[in-house]
Design a protein around this motif. Sequence first.
Motif, PDB file in Angstrom:
ATOM      1  N   GLY A   1       0.815  -1.209   0.000  1.00 56.45           N
ATOM      2  CA  GLY A   1       0.000   0.000   0.000  1.00 56.45           C
ATOM      3  C   GLY A   1       0.850   1.261   0.000  1.00 56.45           C
ATOM      4  N   LEU A   2       1.965   1.223   0.726  1.00 52.58           N
ATOM      5  CA  LEU A   2       2.853   2.381   0.757  1.00 52.58           C
ATOM      6  C   LEU A   2       3.431   2.660  -0.634  1.00 52.58           C
ATOM      7  CD1 LEU A   2       4.369   4.554   2.336  1.00 52.58           C
ATOM      8  CD2 LEU A   2       6.135   2.842   2.848  1.00 52.58           C
ATOM      9  N   VAL A   3       3.885   1.601  -1.302  1.00 55.62           N
ATOM     10  CA  VAL A   3       4.458   1.767  -2.640  1.00 55.62           C
ATOM     11  C   VAL A   3       3.384   2.240  -3.620  1.00 55.62           C
ATOM     12  CG1 VAL A   3       5.519   0.552  -4.583  1.00 55.62           C
ATOM     13  CG2 VAL A   3       6.297   0.098  -2.252  1.00 55.62           C
ATOM     14  N   ALA A   4       2.203   1.623  -3.566  1.00 54.57           N
ATOM     15  CA  ALA A   4       1.120   2.013  -4.471  1.00 54.57           C
ATOM     16  C   ALA A   4       0.697   3.458  -4.231  1.00 54.57           C
ATOM     17  CB  ALA A   4      -0.077   1.079  -4.299  1.00 54.57           C
ATOM     18  N   THR A   5       0.688   3.883  -2.970  1.00 55.72           N
ATOM     19  CA  THR A   5       0.301   5.258  -2.647  1.00 55.72           C
ATOM     20  C   THR A   5       1.326   6.252  -3.175  1.00 55.72           C
ATOM     21  OG1 THR A   5      -0.914   4.567  -0.667  1.00 55.72           O
ATOM     22  CG2 THR A   5      -0.175   6.858  -0.762  1.00 55.72           C
ATOM     23  N   VAL A   6       2.604   5.955  -2.970  1.00 52.95           N
ATOM     24  CA  VAL A   6       3.650   6.864  -3.449  1.00 52.95           C
ATOM     25  C   VAL A   6       3.607   6.991  -4.972  1.00 52.95           C
ATOM     26  CG1 VAL A   6       6.148   7.167  -3.675  1.00 52.95           C
ATOM     27  CG2 VAL A   6       5.173   6.499  -1.475  1.00 52.95           C
ATOM     28  N   ILE A   7       3.489   5.847  -5.662  1.00 49.56           N
ATOM     29  CA  ILE A   7       3.458   5.880  -7.127  1.00 49.56           C
ATOM     30  C   ILE A   7       2.182   6.557  -7.621  1.00 49.56           C
ATOM     31  CG2 ILE A   7       3.381   4.463  -9.220  1.00 49.56           C
ATOM     32  CD1 ILE A   7       5.094   2.406  -7.770  1.00 49.56           C
ATOM     33  N   GLY A   8       1.041   6.221  -7.008  1.00 48.26           N
ATOM     34  CA  GLY A   8      -0.226   6.819  -7.418  1.00 48.26           C
ATOM     35  C   GLY A   8      -0.249   8.323  -7.201  1.00 48.26           C
ATOM     36  N   LEU A   9       0.276   8.782  -6.062  1.00 48.96           N
ATOM     37  CA  LEU A   9       0.351  10.216  -5.800  1.00 48.96           C
ATOM     38  C   LEU A   9       1.279  10.912  -6.800  1.00 48.96           C
ATOM     39  CD1 LEU A   9       0.533  10.412  -1.899  1.00 48.96           C
ATOM     40  CD2 LEU A   9      -1.178  11.520  -3.342  1.00 48.96           C
ATOM     41  N   ALA A  10       2.434  10.287  -7.036  1.00 46.43           N
ATOM     42  CA  ALA A  10       3.404  10.900  -7.956  1.00 46.43           C
ATOM     43  C   ALA A  10       2.819  11.030  -9.363  1.00 46.43           C
ATOM     44  CB  ALA A  10       4.683  10.067  -7.982  1.00 46.43           C
ATOM     45  N   LEU A  11       2.168   9.967  -9.832  1.00 43.95           N
ATOM     46  CA  LEU A  11       1.570  10.012 -11.168  1.00 43.95           C
ATOM     47  C   LEU A  11       0.427  11.020 -11.219  1.00 43.95           C
ATOM     48  CD1 LEU A  11       1.447   6.232 -12.191  1.00 43.95           C
ATOM     49  CD2 LEU A  11       2.932   8.009 -13.131  1.00 43.95           C
ATOM     50  N   GLY A  12      -0.395  11.043 -10.159  1.00 41.18           N
ATOM     51  CA  GLY A  12      -1.511  11.983 -10.130  1.00 41.18           C
ATOM     52  C   GLY A  12      -1.046  13.425 -10.135  1.00 41.18           C
ATOM     53  N   ILE A  13       0.002  13.702  -9.371  1.00 39.22           N
ATOM     54  CA  ILE A  13       0.552  15.065  -9.356  1.00 39.22           C
ATOM     55  C   ILE A  13       1.158  15.409 -10.711  1.00 39.22           C
ATOM     56  CG2 ILE A  13       2.370  16.509  -8.360  1.00 39.22           C
ATOM     57  CD1 ILE A  13       1.874  15.028  -5.696  1.00 39.22           C
ATOM     58  N   LEU A  14       1.881  14.455 -11.285  1.00 41.28           N
ATOM     59  CA  LEU A  14       2.540  14.707 -12.575  1.00 41.28           C
ATOM     60  C   LEU A  14       1.543  15.119 -13.651  1.00 41.28           C
ATOM     61  CD1 LEU A  14       4.970  14.554 -14.548  1.00 41.28           C
ATOM     62  CD2 LEU A  14       4.427  12.119 -14.835  1.00 41.28           C
ATOM     63  N   VAL A  15       0.472  14.343 -13.789  1.00 38.17           N
ATOM     64  CA  VAL A  15      -0.444  14.588 -14.912  1.00 38.17           C
ATOM     65  C   VAL A  15      -1.366  15.771 -14.675  1.00 38.17           C
ATOM     66  CG1 VAL A  15      -0.381  12.160 -15.605  1.00 38.17           C
ATOM     67  CG2 VAL A  15      -2.179  12.952 -14.050  1.00 38.17           C
ATOM     68  N   THR A  16      -1.409  16.296 -13.455  1.00 35.66           N
ATOM     69  CA  THR A  16      -2.219  17.492 -13.210  1.00 35.66           C
ATOM     70  C   THR A  16      -1.383  18.763 -13.243  1.00 35.66           C
ATOM     71  OG1 THR A  16      -1.981  17.124 -10.811  1.00 35.66           O
ATOM     72  CG2 THR A  16      -3.989  16.302 -11.873  1.00 35.66           C
ATOM     73  N   ARG A  17      -0.076  18.642 -13.542  1.00 34.96           N
ATOM     74  CA  ARG A  17       0.775  19.817 -13.755  1.00 34.96           C
ATOM     75  C   ARG A  17       0.753  20.156 -15.242  1.00 34.96           C
ATOM     76  NH1 ARG A  17       0.229  21.572  -9.240  1.00 34.96           N
ATOM     77  NH2 ARG A  17      -1.402  19.969  -9.312  1.00 34.96           N
ATOM     78  N   PRO A  18       0.891  21.407 -15.572  1.00 33.14           N
ATOM     79  CA  PRO A  18       0.869  21.800 -16.993  1.00 33.14           C
ATOM     80  C   PRO A  18       1.881  21.040 -17.844  1.00 33.14           C
ATOM     81  CG  PRO A  18       0.729  23.749 -15.608  1.00 33.14           C
ATOM     82  CD  PRO A  18       0.977  22.593 -14.686  1.00 33.14           C
ATOM     83  N   GLY A  19       3.055  20.790 -17.314  1.00 35.76           N
ATOM     84  CA  GLY A  19       4.076  20.100 -18.098  1.00 35.76           C
ATOM     85  C   GLY A  19       3.889  18.605 -18.200  1.00 35.76           C
TER      86      GLY A  19
ATOM     87  N   THR B   1      -6.342  10.941  -6.644  1.00 36.35           N
ATOM     88  CA  THR B   1      -5.383  12.047  -6.623  1.00 36.35           C
ATOM     89  C   THR B   1      -5.683  13.027  -7.750  1.00 36.35           C
ATOM     90  OG1 THR B   1      -3.646  10.663  -5.654  1.00 36.35           O
ATOM     91  CG2 THR B   1      -2.942  12.672  -6.754  1.00 36.35           C
ATOM     92  N   VAL B   2      -5.922  12.482  -8.939  1.00 38.87           N
ATOM     93  CA  VAL B   2      -6.271  13.334 -10.075  1.00 38.87           C
ATOM     94  C   VAL B   2      -7.571  14.085  -9.809  1.00 38.87           C
ATOM     95  CG1 VAL B   2      -6.928  13.333 -12.510  1.00 38.87           C
ATOM     96  CG2 VAL B   2      -5.030  11.909 -11.741  1.00 38.87           C
ATOM     97  N   ALA B   3      -8.583  13.365  -9.327  1.00 37.15           N
ATOM     98  CA  ALA B   3      -9.879  14.003  -9.069  1.00 37.15           C
ATOM     99  C   ALA B   3      -9.759  15.076  -7.988  1.00 37.15           C
ATOM    100  CB  ALA B   3     -10.902  12.948  -8.661  1.00 37.15           C
ATOM    101  N   GLY B   4      -9.008  14.788  -6.928  1.00 35.31           N
ATOM    102  CA  GLY B   4      -8.867  15.743  -5.842  1.00 35.31           C
ATOM    103  C   GLY B   4      -8.143  17.007  -6.266  1.00 35.31           C
ATOM    104  N   LEU B   5      -7.048  16.840  -6.998  1.00 35.94           N
ATOM    105  CA  LEU B   5      -6.285  18.017  -7.431  1.00 35.94           C
ATOM    106  C   LEU B   5      -7.045  18.835  -8.471  1.00 35.94           C
ATOM    107  CD1 LEU B   5      -2.694  16.466  -7.615  1.00 35.94           C
ATOM    108  CD2 LEU B   5      -3.574  18.076  -5.918  1.00 35.94           C
ATOM    109  N   ARG B   6      -7.752  18.147  -9.359  1.00 36.46           N
ATOM    110  CA  ARG B   6      -8.548  18.873 -10.345  1.00 36.46           C
ATOM    111  C   ARG B   6      -9.748  19.554  -9.709  1.00 36.46           C
ATOM    112  NH1 ARG B   6      -8.807  14.929 -15.720  1.00 36.46           N
ATOM    113  NH2 ARG B   6      -6.740  15.499 -16.554  1.00 36.46           N
ATOM    114  N   GLY B   7     -10.150  19.085  -8.534  1.00 35.00           N
ATOM    115  CA  GLY B   7     -11.300  19.672  -7.862  1.00 35.00           C
ATOM    116  C   GLY B   7     -11.000  20.958  -7.121  1.00 35.00           C
ATOM    117  N   VAL B   8      -9.726  21.310  -7.007  1.00 39.42           N
ATOM    118  CA  VAL B   8      -9.371  22.589  -6.374  1.00 39.42           C
ATOM    119  C   VAL B   8      -9.789  23.714  -7.320  1.00 39.42           C
ATOM    120  CG1 VAL B   8      -7.499  24.008  -5.473  1.00 39.42           C
ATOM    121  CG2 VAL B   8      -7.449  21.524  -5.144  1.00 39.42           C
TER     122      VAL B   8
END
Length: 246
Positions: free
Chosen positions: A61-79, A133-140
């Motif tokens: 769960g720790l590994v999945a959370t870190v990877i999922g958060l990292a990917l979610g943050i990455l794809v919600t950044r402009p770059g 992560t994607v839904a939460g960040l896009r919801g801001v």
Amino acid sequence: MRRYFLAPLVLAALLVVLLLRPELMTPLLRLLAEPGQDLIYDRKPLMTLALWHLALVGAAGLVATVIGLALGILVTRPGGAEFMTLARMASNLGQTFPPIAVLAVAVPLLGFGFEPTFLALCVYGLLPVFETTVAGLRGVSAPVREAARGMGLSGVQRLWRVELPLAMPVILTGIRLSTVINIGTATIGSTVGAVGLGEVIVAGLQSGNTAFVAQGAALVALMAICAETALRGLGRLADSGALTRA
């Protein structure tokens, strides 16, 4: 804060009691067993199996959370928006193939035991964390982002001080779903030699002992309920802003 975690503490206490004193389940298990069959699994201490089960789920769960958060943050950044399709395909991979199929591929490469089960749980638990992560960040909301920018916060500061705290209740929902799913899914790891409560269920299936199956299933279900209520309480704290204030 106490009211959010009272139920998880009570359930956790019940789980510990049943792990240390499994004979308390005897009256119910007797209704399921055939005459002459053992009622309580005693080949290994149930507490040892439960701790290994939790360690396996926690590590994956720790590994999945870190990877999922990292990917979610990455794809919600402009770059990183252009990587959304690729990231979604990667996170969907675990849901496309059942864990038993991942085990079948992983065992020849990693051997039996902890490692292939760990890999299967990491892959299987990734999607809920990534999507929330994607839904939460896009919801801001845009006004909030603009206000943070107007305060002179850099992109990294806006992410850590504004966006992630506001998105945290949604992200915790994904972590909760991932954890609960993997507590149940981890039982199949016993088919390839991983230590966990799945051993009790597998032993019951192999010997035709319904009492063993029911005992293992009840303990895993109670563990999942404990995790679900604890993480739900954490989500309520995040929603109330208590975590941010802390």
